[in-house]
Write an enzyme that holds these catalytic residues in place. Structure first.
Site, short mmCIF file in Angstrom:
data_model
loop_
_atom_site.label_atom_id
_atom_site.label_comp_id
_atom_site.label_asym_id
_atom_site.label_seq_id
_atom_site.Cartn_x
_atom_site.Cartn_y
_atom_site.Cartn_z
N GLU A 1 23.20 -6.49 37.63
CA GLU A 1 21.93 -6.28 36.94
C GLU A 1 22.07 -5.34 35.75
OE1 GLU A 1 18.92 -5.15 39.76
OE2 GLU A 1 17.41 -4.94 38.22
N ASP A 2 22.89 -4.35 35.88
CA ASP A 2 22.92 -3.28 34.87
C ASP A 2 24.19 -3.19 34.03
OD1 ASP A 2 20.38 -2.50 35.59
OD2 ASP A 2 21.06 -1.03 37.06
#
Ligand code: MN
Length: 502
Positions: A91-92
């Site tokens: 996600e990051d």
């Protein structure tokens, strides 16, 4: 700029090394081979997050390690730990799940995917939130370890919440109390549940929290001294009776738990007998009952206060015998909790004990799980398959999880939680005694209505007061909570006395 980057790089390497040392010490219950896998997850995670930082200014990688440490304390398996370390990577960072799947098993990838949220691009706002919830329950019904990671993730986010914008703080804290804490409770994971609640508590009720903690600490400390004496006394009694036991210790109840008890039952702190509970951990169920009878022979049991959760386990699988007794020397009431080692472990970690690492995990462990206890998960999954809009879905999930509480708002946006069945007048007394006594009408979601109207999750409630207003006997039927009933009765009695005097 170039130089600054170098300094940052140096600092991040140093921080990562220190973190790995801490983590390595916590995972020495795993086999050497499994430790190697966790180390690989750690290394790839640190490289992926690099010098990224959290809002607090800390290096990002501190967060997944904190989540992993929480799970390592429960002695969970290598897959759960590795996935916890990697949970924010897809996600990051630029590293994708596909890239991770080169080094990590399908199971680990499945866990990471379950924890990863939908991107902002796919859905927006409430729709995104509903989809993420739906996805989480589906994933959790396939592999419950996903929720262990989610809970550990949430706990660390709450513990660093002060660095987040204040409107976001409230939202995250409220969601933790509405969704995550009840899930943990239903899985029997009381330790994590308590930690999540206590971390969220100050963000939802900042003023109340400070005062509440101050007063509770006074009472807890007072009782600690008595508890220490009682423990010594009980040790002696059990030794005289030659009953084998492993340990006796006191545990202080968590703040939010005390707070909830006071609010829902309308009790005083002195009436909370398990503010400090005396736990006796022993070896067999027979020992438990023998200890119970010895306790009752030496302390005066309070009528109706024996709860046998061994014969009748709680819905979440919790087992123990509870009994409240009076200490004849001090006249203080205390609760004893008697349990075996196995029950004690379950009482702290719940369903997670089935994934605790053992050399050569036996299949039989998993068979011990009573599927009836976890039917609610598939019920929530089914809810997600029904046609309804996002707002309704989110509301229904919360209600399903939290079948005895509702959350309503003041016009200023403060959250007030009440027992299901509570009316506007209950709300008024909960906000402030004066508001309750002087209440005349209520606006629920901006509509003027009567004080005995039942409240629903998410309502915004504004009480209209008048200084000349006074409670009357009919009001007792207008409220649902014991707290409000008691406050009305006290006021009626007081008014009566004043009338008699004049
Ligand atoms: Mn996270």
């Amino acid at each position: 700029m170039q130089r600054l980057n170098k300094i940052d790089q140096k600092n991040s390497e140093k921080a990562a090394k220190q973190l790995w040392n801490t983590l390595r010490n916590e995972i020495n219950y795993l086999s050497k081979e499994d430790q190697k896998l966790v180390e690989l997850a750690f290394t790839e995670m640190v490289i992926a997050h690099g010098e990224d930082r959290r809002k607090s200014g800390d290096f990002y990688f501190i967060h997944p390690v904190a989540a992993c440490l929480t799970l390592a304390k429960i002695h969970l398996d290598k897959d759960t730990l590795s996935a916890a370390l990697l949970h924010d990577v897809p996600e990051d960072t630029d590293v994708t799940l596909k890239q991770l799947s080169k080094d990590f098993s399908k199971e680990i990838i499945f866990l990471i995917r379950g924890v990863t949220k939908f991107s902002v691009i796919k859905y927006k706002g409430e729709k995104r939130y509903a989809e993420n919830l739906r996805k989480m329950f589906v994933a959790m019904s396939k592999d419950i370890r996903i929720i262990f990671i989610k809970l550990a993730d949430r706990l660390h986010n709450l513990r660093t919440l002060k660095h987040v914008r204040s409107d976001k703080q409230k939202r995250i804290a409220l969601e933790s109390l509405e969704i995550y804490a009840p899930i943990a409770e239903r899985l029997g994971m009381s330790k994590l549940r308590g930690e999540i609640e206590d971390a969220a508590f100050p963000f939802l009720y900042p003023e109340k929290y400070k005062e509440f903690v101050r007063i509770s600490d006074l009472e807890i400390n007072r009782r600690k001294k008595i508890a220490d004496r009682l423990i010594k006394k009980t040790n002696k009694i059990l030794e005289q009776n030659k009953i084998p036991y492993e340990n006796i210790f006191g545990r202080a109840k968590k703040y939010y738990s005390i707070y909830k008890k006071l609010e829902t039952k309308g009790k005083n702190l002195e009436e909370v007998y398990d503010l400090i509970a005396l736990r006796i951990v022993t070896y067999s169920i027979d020992d438990c009952y023998q200890i119970l009878s010895i306790i009752h022979n030496n302390f005066r049991p309070i009528e109706g206060r024996v709860k046998d959760y061994i014969a009748n386990p709680k819905e979440n699988g919790y087992r123990s015998i509870h009994t409240s007794v009076v200490d004849p020397d001090t006249n203080e009431s205390f609760e004893f909790q008697i349990r075996t080692e196995e029950m004690h472990e379950y009482a702290e970690y719940g369903i997670a004990v089935h994934w605790v690492y053992k050399d050569g995990v036996e299949e039989s462990e998993l068979e011990k799980i009573n599927p009836e206890h976890f039917k609610w998960i598939s019920e929530i999954v089914d809810l997600g398959k029904q046609k309804m809009d996002e707002t309704d879905y989110i509301k229904k999930v919360k209600l399903d999880l939290f079948n005895d509480r509702i959350f309503v708002m003041t016009p200023k946006g403060d959250v007030i939680d009440l027992q299901k069945g509570a009316t506007a007048l209950d709300f008024a007394f909960k906000v402030h005694e004066k508001v309750g006594q002087q209440a005349t009408m209520v606006k629920i979601n901006n509509k003027l209505t009567k004080l005995n109207t039942k409240l629903h999750n998410g309502d915004t409630v504004e009480i209209i007061t008048d200084k000349k207003q006074k409670p009357n006997y009919e009001w007792i039927n207008w409220v649902y909570t014991k707290l409000a009933k008691r406050k009305i009765r006290t006021k009626l009695r007081k008014d009566q006395l004043e009338n008699d005097d004049s």
